[in-house]
Design a protein around this motif. Structure first.
Motif, PDB file in Angstrom:
ATOM      1  N   ILE A 159      -7.675  -0.577   1.061  1.00  0.00           N
ATOM      2  CA  ILE A 159      -7.298  -1.415  -0.067  1.00  0.00           C
ATOM      3  C   ILE A 159      -8.761  -2.150  -0.447  1.00  0.00           C
ATOM      4  O   ILE A 159      -9.331  -2.354   0.506  1.00  0.00           O
ATOM      5  CB  ILE A 159      -6.103  -2.319   0.113  1.00  0.00           C
ATOM      6  N   PRO A 195      -3.113   2.677  -2.319  1.00  0.00           N
ATOM      7  CA  PRO A 195      -4.088   1.702  -2.227  1.00  0.00           C
ATOM      8  C   PRO A 195      -5.170   1.320  -3.402  1.00  0.00           C
ATOM      9  O   PRO A 195      -5.406   0.140  -3.340  1.00  0.00           O
ATOM     10  CB  PRO A 195      -5.111   2.437  -1.050  1.00  0.00           C
ATOM     11  N   LEU A 243      -5.713   0.098   5.600  1.00  0.00           N
ATOM     12  CA  LEU A 243      -5.046   0.622   4.564  1.00  0.00           C
ATOM     13  C   LEU A 243      -5.836   1.071   3.345  1.00  0.00           C
ATOM     14  O   LEU A 243      -5.577   1.708   2.310  1.00  0.00           O
ATOM     15  CB  LEU A 243      -4.374  -0.625   4.005  1.00  0.00           C
ATOM     16  N   VAL A 292      -3.756  -2.242  -4.988  1.00  0.00           N
ATOM     17  CA  VAL A 292      -3.647  -3.417  -4.187  1.00  0.00           C
ATOM     18  C   VAL A 292      -4.921  -3.995  -3.746  1.00  0.00           C
ATOM     19  O   VAL A 292      -5.868  -3.310  -3.418  1.00  0.00           O
ATOM     20  CB  VAL A 292      -2.906  -3.000  -2.702  1.00  0.00           C
ATOM     21  N   GLN A 349       0.992  -1.204  -0.102  1.00  0.00           N
ATOM     22  CA  GLN A 349      -0.081   0.156   0.116  1.00  0.00           C
ATOM     23  C   GLN A 349       0.813   1.083   0.184  1.00  0.00           C
ATOM     24  O   GLN A 349       0.544   2.386  -0.585  1.00  0.00           O
ATOM     25  CB  GLN A 349      -0.861  -0.001   1.193  1.00  0.00           C
ATOM     26  N   GLN A 350       1.854   1.257   0.804  1.00  0.00           N
ATOM     27  CA  GLN A 350       3.047   2.529   0.751  1.00  0.00           C
ATOM     28  C   GLN A 350       3.672   2.512  -0.297  1.00  0.00           C
ATOM     29  O   GLN A 350       3.838   3.642  -0.538  1.00  0.00           O
ATOM     30  CB  GLN A 350       3.720   2.302   2.139  1.00  0.00           C
TER      31      GLN A 350
END
Length: 264
Positions: free
Chosen positions: A89, A59, A87, A62, A54-55
């Motif tokens: 996502i 988002p 996150l 992913v 994610q980083q």
């Protein structure tokens, strides 16, 4: 020497995380993929990989798939969903029991417990690649160095992935990264389990706790010490050190490509 005096080399915190994120970003770019797909098991390894992806990518790139069966706990699903929500996502829950139940009906030979246990990660791998292929994404695996070296994964199952960002990190180093990333404490602290059968835990199946295992592997392969010297330093039976070394040697085939005989 006391076991407490033996230390696994500490990672350089944020620089290590940046390196892992850079690895993910570079591999996705080089492959021409649109993003990544990973399995969210509710465990620490998949949580750390999800945070890193994610980083690294944002988002929107992913996709986390939660792939439970009846041997997974409700807590596993809850923790996987918790990570996806933190996150932000995209995630999807797909129960794999209907797929597992078809195999004994289709195949003549009756399965034993381990056959069915290995079937679960292989079915998960197929579901992950189904989504990866249809979305032009890469499958990101969650295996760590401790488990890869010990062969504690299913070949072409949870070992089937395009990249393994945690593959050079011992389990104890994954815990370290998890704390720095802000993975929820309850996920870090719970007993690692693949959920292959009720009550199953990784350490019980390995026959050793991760802290002790990582120290043995570090001394054996990073420091190149002999089994005799490791047993002396760790104050453990020599037979136990030899057991670990034998398992690593017998598991080499699981982390290598299929062997090809040289004919020419």
């Amino acid at each position: 020497m006391n076991q407490g005096d033996i230390k696994i080399p500490q990672l350089e915190g944020k620089p290590a995380i940046k390196k892992l994120e850079g690895f993910i970003k570079d591999k996705v770019k080089l492959s021409g993929s649109s993003g990544v797909v990973l399995g969210l098991s509710g465990g620490i390894d998949s949580a750390v990989v999800a945070f890193l992806c994610q980083q690294a990518l944002g988002p929107s790139k992913v996709l986390g798939l939660l792939l439970p069966s009846k041997t997974n706990t409700a807590q596993d699903l809850e923790h996987g969903q918790q990570v996806a929500e933190i996150l932000k996502i995209e995630s999807e829950v797909i129960n794999i029991d209907p797929l597992i139940e078809k195999f004994p009906l289709l195949c003549h030979h009756p399965p034993d417990e381990m056959t069915l246990a290995n079937l679960k990660p292989r079915i998960r791998m197929m579901v992950l690649y189904y989504h990866a292929n249809s979305l032009n994404r890469m499958v990101v695996g969650t295996g760590n160095r401790s488990e890869l070296m010990m062969g504690y994964f299913t070949k072409f199952g949870d070992g089937g992935a395009d990249i393994l960002p945690l593959g050079d990190l011992y389990k104890t180093q994954v815990w370290e990264i998890a704390r720095l990333l802000g993975v929820p404490r309850e996920i870090i602290d719970k007993s690692p389990s693949a959920g292959l059968w009720p009550g199953q835990t990784d350490e019980k199946e390995l026959g050793i706790d991760y802290i002790t295992l990582d120290k043995i592997l570090h001394l054996m392969f990073d420091e190149s010490l002999s089994p005799d010297l490791i047993a002396q330093k760790m104050d453990l039976p020599l037979q136990e050190i030899k057991r670990i070394k034998k398992r690593v040697n017998l598991s080499n085939h699981k982390i290598n490509l299929p062997e090809i005989p040289l004919i020419r």
